[in-house]
Design a protein around this motif. Structure first.
Motif, PDB file in Angstrom:
ATOM      1  N   MET A   1      -6.552   1.036  -1.706  1.00 42.83           N
ATOM      2  CA  MET A   1      -7.532   2.129  -1.768  1.00 42.83           C
ATOM      3  C   MET A   1      -8.940   1.580  -1.987  1.00 42.83           C
ATOM      4  SD  MET A   1      -5.445   4.652  -4.244  1.00 42.83           S
ATOM      5  CE  MET A   1      -3.844   5.260  -3.790  1.00 42.83           C
TER       6      MET A   1
ATOM      7  N   GLY B   1       4.263   2.999  -3.876  1.00 40.91           N
ATOM      8  CA  GLY B   1       3.390   3.142  -5.039  1.00 40.91           C
ATOM      9  C   GLY B   1       3.879   4.260  -5.932  1.00 40.91           C
ATOM     10  N   LEU B   2       2.960   4.807  -6.698  1.00 38.22           N
ATOM     11  CA  LEU B   2       3.332   5.918  -7.566  1.00 38.22           C
ATOM     12  C   LEU B   2       3.859   7.079  -6.727  1.00 38.22           C
ATOM     13  CD1 LEU B   2       0.312   5.856 -10.013  1.00 38.22           C
ATOM     14  CD2 LEU B   2       2.636   5.037 -10.387  1.00 38.22           C
ATOM     15  N   GLY B   3       3.432   7.124  -5.474  1.00 38.16           N
ATOM     16  CA  GLY B   3       3.932   8.145  -4.560  1.00 38.16           C
ATOM     17  C   GLY B   3       5.448   8.094  -4.461  1.00 38.16           C
ATOM     18  N   ASN B   4       6.005   6.899  -4.539  1.00 40.27           N
ATOM     19  CA  ASN B   4       7.460   6.765  -4.428  1.00 40.27           C
ATOM     20  C   ASN B   4       8.148   6.985  -5.768  1.00 40.27           C
ATOM     21  OD1 ASN B   4       5.970   4.975  -2.528  1.00 40.27           O
ATOM     22  ND2 ASN B   4       7.988   4.803  -1.627  1.00 40.27           N
TER      23      ASN B   4
ATOM     24  N   SER C   1       0.832  -1.190   0.000  1.00 40.00           N
ATOM     25  CA  SER C   1       0.000   0.000   0.000  1.00 40.00           C
ATOM     26  C   SER C   1       0.876   1.252   0.000  1.00 40.00           C
ATOM     27  CB  SER C   1      -0.897  -0.001   1.232  1.00 40.00           C
ATOM     28  OG  SER C   1      -1.495   1.251   1.389  1.00 40.00           O
ATOM     29  N   ALA C   2       1.915   1.217   0.832  1.00 39.83           N
ATOM     30  CA  ALA C   2       2.773   2.400   0.975  1.00 39.83           C
ATOM     31  C   ALA C   2       3.587   2.655  -0.294  1.00 39.83           C
ATOM     32  CB  ALA C   2       3.699   2.219   2.175  1.00 39.83           C
TER      33      ALA C   2
ATOM     34  N   TYR D   1      -5.797   8.685  -8.516  1.00 37.23           N
ATOM     35  CA  TYR D   1      -4.598   7.831  -8.586  1.00 37.23           C
ATOM     36  C   TYR D   1      -4.681   6.912  -9.808  1.00 37.23           C
ATOM     37  CZ  TYR D   1      -0.854   5.088  -6.276  1.00 37.23           C
ATOM     38  OH  TYR D   1       0.316   4.471  -5.940  1.00 37.23           O
TER      39      TYR D   1
ATOM     40  N   PHE E   1       1.431  10.956   2.213  1.00 32.51           N
ATOM     41  CA  PHE E   1       0.942  10.256   1.022  1.00 32.51           C
ATOM     42  C   PHE E   1       1.719   8.965   0.808  1.00 32.51           C
ATOM     43  CE2 PHE E   1       0.630   9.324  -3.468  1.00 32.51           C
ATOM     44  CZ  PHE E   1      -0.712   9.538  -3.720  1.00 32.51           C
ATOM     45  N   SER E   2       3.035   9.083   0.949  1.00 39.70           N
ATOM     46  CA  SER E   2       3.890   7.947   0.644  1.00 39.70           C
ATOM     47  C   SER E   2       3.660   6.785   1.615  1.00 39.70           C
ATOM     48  CB  SER E   2       5.343   8.402   0.686  1.00 39.70           C
ATOM     49  OG  SER E   2       6.164   7.411   0.191  1.00 39.70           O
TER      50      SER E   2
ATOM     51  N   SER F   1       0.816   6.226   3.004  1.00 37.99           N
ATOM     52  CA  SER F   1      -0.641   5.981   2.959  1.00 37.99           C
ATOM     53  C   SER F   1      -1.324   6.292   4.289  1.00 37.99           C
ATOM     54  CB  SER F   1      -0.981   4.519   2.624  1.00 37.99           C
ATOM     55  OG  SER F   1      -0.200   3.974   1.637  1.00 37.99           O
TER      56      SER F   1
HETATM   57  N1  PHE Z   1       1.211   5.390  -0.504  1.00 35.40           N
HETATM   58  C1  PHE Z   1       0.757   5.222  -1.831  1.00 35.40           C
HETATM   59  C2  PHE Z   1       1.856   5.636  -2.788  1.00 35.40           C
HETATM   60  O1  PHE Z   1       2.912   5.980  -2.391  1.00 35.40           O
HETATM   61  C3  PHE Z   1      -0.483   6.009  -2.105  1.00 35.40           C
HETATM   62  C4  PHE Z   1      -1.605   5.731  -1.180  1.00 35.40           C
HETATM   63  C5  PHE Z   1      -2.214   6.778  -0.550  1.00 35.40           C
HETATM   64  C6  PHE Z   1      -2.087   4.446  -0.970  1.00 35.40           C
HETATM   65  C7  PHE Z   1      -3.279   6.554   0.310  1.00 35.40           C
HETATM   66  C8  PHE Z   1      -3.149   4.221  -0.131  1.00 35.40           C
HETATM   67  C9  PHE Z   1      -3.740   5.295   0.505  1.00 35.40           C
HETATM   68  O2  PHE Z   1       1.671   5.617  -3.956  1.00 35.40           O
END
Ligand code: PHE
Length: 460
Positions: A331, A25-28, A22-23, A106, A227-228, A230
């Motif tokens: 999500m 993701g595209l955030g990283n 979950s953590a 997302y 965000f990163s 989650s």
């Molecule tokens: N943490 C995820 C990412 O880095 C994004 C995310 C946000 C996932 C909120 C779940 C809830 O891409």
């Protein structure tokens, strides 16, 4: 709790991998380099890491505690943990609402990554010039059908996995995709570091320029940390409902935060050396960085060895797709769990209903890059509005409320019992954790907001 209950994660490793999925993701891989690039690199990263350790990680552990205490039902977890205080009941709806908001926008970017994977697979990049890449990206993302189609495909894939259930879908998906993701990252970092001028990319990442630090950088760094990981939306509460009672919440939180930070930094090590390997390219290209700049870089740098350009591009976009999927699954689960458990819809139907809603909002977000460019609310198009709302408002405010809830409302004995697994773990960092969620995190988050709203201007 038995490991064979199919509504729980079967193993501790499965629980960590699912939360890490979950953590990470595209955030990283997409948002982090974009934000770091826009804010001058290393100084941003340093502040981001501090926010990770002192704000986002404690909030993550807090979410774990609330969720696991709730035992398989996130909607009533807040009420249960407060010892029946009904005033906190509505917080149980936080994951339901925010799951839909976050997935809707997302999935648009996730859809882009899927399209780029397809392009890489059919060798659609070879022979293109940098102008072609820019023009093609703009044409694709502003099209009214194509990106909507790929967004819908990603949501449908997510839906399929969530419909399979906690063990057979979410846990198994994470167990397959996370190790692959690491493998791809390591291969890509190794290649990227051998490119010409890789040192300049490293310097951008690791040599801080503090003159770049201002209020907007600090707010962005906090938003990015939340965000990163989650955190703040109740996503990890949802997953923690499926944790077994012998999971060490503090340790798991630390592992997930380490994995997440590592992946963000490694993504930086893939992207910035690549950007600097071609004179004249800038690291602050913004969101299109990984869709315009990078495919162009792969073609130019490996131009002489076409199969390497092909492989590098394909691996990179596959990496993005897998990272996006393990996050989008979490999500969708946030909202689908509510429809499944509280409204008693069968799990697959619950997943489909939420997916359809997200596809609709996702279409609006996608169109805000094209036909709906001029449709704005508070000066922002749909996509930017959803991102702002999720990352800069709900996440910090949700995090703040959870800290206040667990730090001040919940009986301390209940919290301690949850964190130490009823006294069976030593948890030496527990006092520090409690101090942070009672004082440091709420005050810090509040001050940053106050600054952003101009309430602290008299100090300047
Ligand atoms: N943490 C995820 C990412 O880095 C994004 C995310 C946000 C996932 C909120 C779940 C809830 O891409």
């Amino acid at each position: 709790m038995k490991g064979n209950n199919k509504n729980m994660f079967a193993s501790k490793v499965g629980a960590i991998l699912a939360a890490a999925g979950s953590a990470v993701g595209l955030g990283n891989v997409w948002r982090f380099p974009t934000e770091a690039g826009a804010h001058g690199g290393a100084a941003f990263i340093l502040i981001y890491v501090i926010f990770m350790m002192f704000f986002a990680l404690p909030v993550m552990i807090t979410e774990f505690a609330i969720g696991r205490h709730g035992g398989n039902d996130v909607t009533h977890a807040f009420e249960k943990m407060s010892g029946g205080k009904r005033g906190w009941r509505w917080m149980g709806l936080l994951p339901v609402v925010s799951g839909i908001f976050v997935l809707s926008y997302y999935a648009v970017v996730a859809g882009w990554t899927l399209f780029y994977t397809y392009e890489a697979l059919v060798d659609g990049f070879s022979g293109k010039s940098s102008e072609d890449f820019a023009a093609d990206f703009v044409a694709f993302s502003s099209d009214s059908l194509q990106p909507v189609f790929w967004m819908a495909v990603i949501v449908a894939m997510t839906c399929g996995i969530v419909a399979l259930g906690v063990q057979r879908g979410i846990e198994r998906g994470a167990k397959i995709m996370m190790p692959l993701l690491f493998l791809f990252i390591l291969v890509l970092v190794a290649c990227s570091l051998t490119l010409p001028n890789a040192g300049d990319g490293m310097r951008f990442l690791f040599h801080p320029d503090f003159s770049k630090v201002d209020g907007s950088l600090v707010l962005s760094a906090m938003g990015q940390a939340f965000f990163s990981l989650s955190v703040g939306l109740g996503c990890l509460c949802t997953y923690a409902c499926y944790f077994r009672k012998d999971v060490d919440l503090m340790k798991d939180g630390q592992s997930v935060a380490c994995i997440d930070t590592l992946v963000a930094l490694l993504s930086g090590l893939i992207i910035f050396p690549a950007v600097y390997s071609i004179p004249g390219l800038q690291p602050d290209a913004g969101p299109p960085l990984v869709f315009i700049t990078l495919p162009n870089v792969f073609q130019q740098v490996f131009g002489g060895v076409p199969w390497l350009a092909y492989l590098f591009s394909l691996l990179f976009y596959l990496l993005l797709v897998m990272a996006a999927l393990t996050s989008s699954i979490s999500m969708l689960e946030m909202s689908a769990a509510y429809f499944h458990k509280n409204l008693r819809l069968p799990r697959p139907l619950a997943a489909v209903v939420v997916s359809l809603v997200c596809m609709l909002f996702g279409t609006f977000c996608s169109w805000s890059f094209g036909d709906w460019r001029d449709v704005t609310l508070f000066g922002m198009g749909f996509f930017d509005l959803f991102d702002f709302f999720v990352a800069k408002l709900i996440m910090p405010i949700g995090g703040l409320l959870m800290c206040i809830f667990v730090g001040w409302v919940v009986d301390e004995r209940v919290l301690r019992a949850e964190i130490t697994n009823n006294g069976t773990l030593r948890s030496p960092l527990y006092p520090l954790y409690r101090f942070i969620i009672r004082y440091l995190a709420p005050v810090g988050i509040f001050l940053i907001f106050a600054n952003e709203l101009g309430l602290l201007d008299f100090l300047k």
